[in-house]
Design a protein around this motif. Sequence first.
Motif, PDB file in Angstrom:
ATOM      1  N   PRO A   1     -24.226   9.895 -38.401  1.00 41.33           N
ATOM      2  CA  PRO A   1     -23.345  10.751 -39.041  1.00 41.33           C
ATOM      3  C   PRO A   1     -21.741  10.514 -38.599  1.00 41.33           C
ATOM      4  N   GLU A   2     -20.771  11.087 -39.454  1.00 41.96           N
ATOM      5  CA  GLU A   2     -19.531  10.648 -39.201  1.00 41.96           C
ATOM      6  C   GLU A   2     -18.978  11.763 -38.352  1.00 41.96           C
ATOM      7  N   GLN A   3     -18.466  11.401 -37.211  1.00 39.41           N
ATOM      8  CA  GLN A   3     -17.973  12.334 -36.244  1.00 39.41           C
ATOM      9  C   GLN A   3     -16.638  11.755 -35.766  1.00 39.41           C
ATOM     10  N   CYS A   4     -15.606  11.737 -36.749  1.00 38.11           N
ATOM     11  CA  CYS A   4     -14.402  11.134 -36.085  1.00 38.11           C
ATOM     12  C   CYS A   4     -13.494  11.780 -37.362  1.00 38.11           C
ATOM     13  N   THR A   5     -12.264  12.084 -36.778  1.00 34.83           N
ATOM     14  CA  THR A   5     -11.124  12.438 -37.888  1.00 34.83           C
ATOM     15  C   THR A   5     -10.647  11.447 -38.331  1.00 34.83           C
ATOM     16  N   GLY A   6     -10.638  10.237 -37.909  1.00 31.91           N
ATOM     17  CA  GLY A   6      -9.810   8.973 -38.464  1.00 31.91           C
ATOM     18  C   GLY A   6      -8.592   8.863 -38.711  1.00 31.91           C
ATOM     19  N   LEU A   7      -8.055   9.531 -37.609  1.00 26.50           N
ATOM     20  CA  LEU A   7      -6.319   9.537 -37.507  1.00 26.50           C
ATOM     21  C   LEU A   7      -6.029   8.180 -36.764  1.00 26.50           C
ATOM     22  N   VAL A   8      -5.228   7.222 -37.451  1.00 23.93           N
ATOM     23  CA  VAL A   8      -4.965   6.175 -36.633  1.00 23.93           C
ATOM     24  C   VAL A   8      -3.751   5.470 -37.171  1.00 23.93           C
ATOM     25  N   SER A   9      -3.039   4.871 -36.153  1.00 29.46           N
ATOM     26  CA  SER A   9      -1.802   4.337 -36.445  1.00 29.46           C
ATOM     27  C   SER A   9      -1.877   2.705 -37.269  1.00 29.46           C
ATOM     28  N   TRP A  10      -0.796   2.340 -37.778  1.00 25.97           N
ATOM     29  CA  TRP A  10      -0.929   0.875 -38.271  1.00 25.97           C
ATOM     30  C   TRP A  10      -1.457  -0.079 -37.531  1.00 25.97           C
TER      31      TRP A  10
ATOM     32  N   GLY B   1      -8.281   9.262 -28.865  1.00 27.06           N
ATOM     33  CA  GLY B   1      -8.502   8.295 -30.010  1.00 27.06           C
ATOM     34  C   GLY B   1      -8.880   6.935 -29.616  1.00 27.06           C
ATOM     35  N   GLY B   2     -10.004   6.221 -30.083  1.00 26.73           N
ATOM     36  CA  GLY B   2     -10.507   4.986 -29.598  1.00 26.73           C
ATOM     37  C   GLY B   2     -10.766   4.042 -30.839  1.00 26.73           C
ATOM     38  N   LEU B   3      -9.972   4.335 -31.710  1.00 24.78           N
ATOM     39  CA  LEU B   3     -10.371   3.260 -32.872  1.00 24.78           C
ATOM     40  C   LEU B   3      -9.387   2.068 -32.870  1.00 24.78           C
ATOM     41  N   VAL B   4      -8.071   2.439 -32.221  1.00 21.05           N
ATOM     42  CA  VAL B   4      -7.160   1.320 -32.379  1.00 21.05           C
ATOM     43  C   VAL B   4      -7.360   0.581 -30.932  1.00 21.05           C
TER      44      VAL B   4
END
Length: 352
Positions: free
Chosen positions: A42-51, A261-264
């Motif tokens: 499931p998509e459980q992330c807002t997806g707000l990330v920097s460059w 946030g953990g994506l970057v």
Amino acid sequence: MFFECDALIIGGGPSGLITGSLISKKGFKTIVLEEHKEIGRPEQCTGLVSWRIGNIPQELVLNRIETARFRFGKRYFEVSSPKKMVVIDRTGYDKHLAVKSLESMVEIKTGERAVGLKDGKIITNRGNTYLGRMIVGADGPNSITAKLVGLKQPGNVLFAIQCVAKGVFEQDVVELRFEPEFSKDGFAWVVPLSSNRARIGLVTEDNPLPRMRILLKKFDLEAIGKPVGDSVRYGIMNRTVAHGMILVGDAACQVKPFSLGGLVYGRICSEIAGEACVRALEEDALEEDFLKEVYDSAWKKTIGKALKKGLWMRRFFNLIRRVPASFVFIKTMSLGLLAGKILDPDFLEGKS
Ligand SMILES: Cc1cc2nc3c(=O)[nH]c(=O)nc-3n(C[C@H](O)[C@H](O)[C@H](O)COP(=O)(O)OP(=O)(O)OC[C@H]3O[C@@H](n4cnc5c(N)ncnc54)[C@H](O)[C@@H]3O)c2cc1C
């Protein structure tokens, strides 16, 4: 059935897929185990990330954000980052990384959950056994890999929940809300996808669902679909390696302690993890000391300071939110400008 490989990655999220691709590209047999049937769901992330998320296909960018507004009721201040943040299609991002992994010859096994470790081999829910020369735990905030090898994750756990909602939004402004009714120790967010749709959510120490209902009601928003969420864990782990094993991404708490946030950080550390695993496999150096040097110390050198700044920022905000007037003070004293400098969204000043 029994499977053998050079690198066994547990978790098919972004960190596992990026790390796996890098290892496989160097010719090492790599298998990714993902417990869900479909990558990215499931998509459980807002997806707000920097460059700093790096090059991603333009069609995955859903919106661009100019301003972050920190709000406590009517009081607020705003911060603009010199470069725009982006809101990405998170499911699409994971699927894009999965396609790149497959192109790099990674084998992705979905519906396969790691449940135990016996004689150095990973056992799954389907009764399969996997032996990897290197094991990479990329299995998120409640990592079973960490537990199986005795690596202690920090006890700072919050619960985050989000949904898409219909309403009227300022398309290039993200709002972070610090009112205690939404969260005592975290915050609520409104991240627009367009002028009439936004991802809204909150992160809190207690049950987030009743607070989400309050959030929706208070702003007269209509949720599209059910809210989904997960736990988030933050802090600095003492050790993220063991013999023949490393942790990466949320599993290693490579998460911004303030915004969570953990994506970057996950992307940055997955690249370090990929290189470290390649060296370990090439040199047949699987000892903990070697992995500590090429991975644990290397990633801490890159984002360790940023993690400390994030922890400081978390404490600062938990202090000033008790005095709502401080939001006006920050605004009137032009501390927004100062914050604009401090508030590199990833706390990685000077790093592109
Ligand atoms: C509501 C919410 C909103 C968020 N919003 C943002 C945001 O706006 N920006 C941002 O940067 N970050 C955000 N995050 C955090 C972000 O989602 C994570 O930091 C990111 O997903 C970490 O990637 P990862 O690959 O390390 O871990 P994950 O994405 O958690 O991937 C781990 C994978 O491992 C799988 N797995 C777990 N256990 C096992 C097992 N035993 N066997 C096999 N597979 C297993 C899981 O199914 C999962 O697919 C948000 C998180 C939440 C909960």
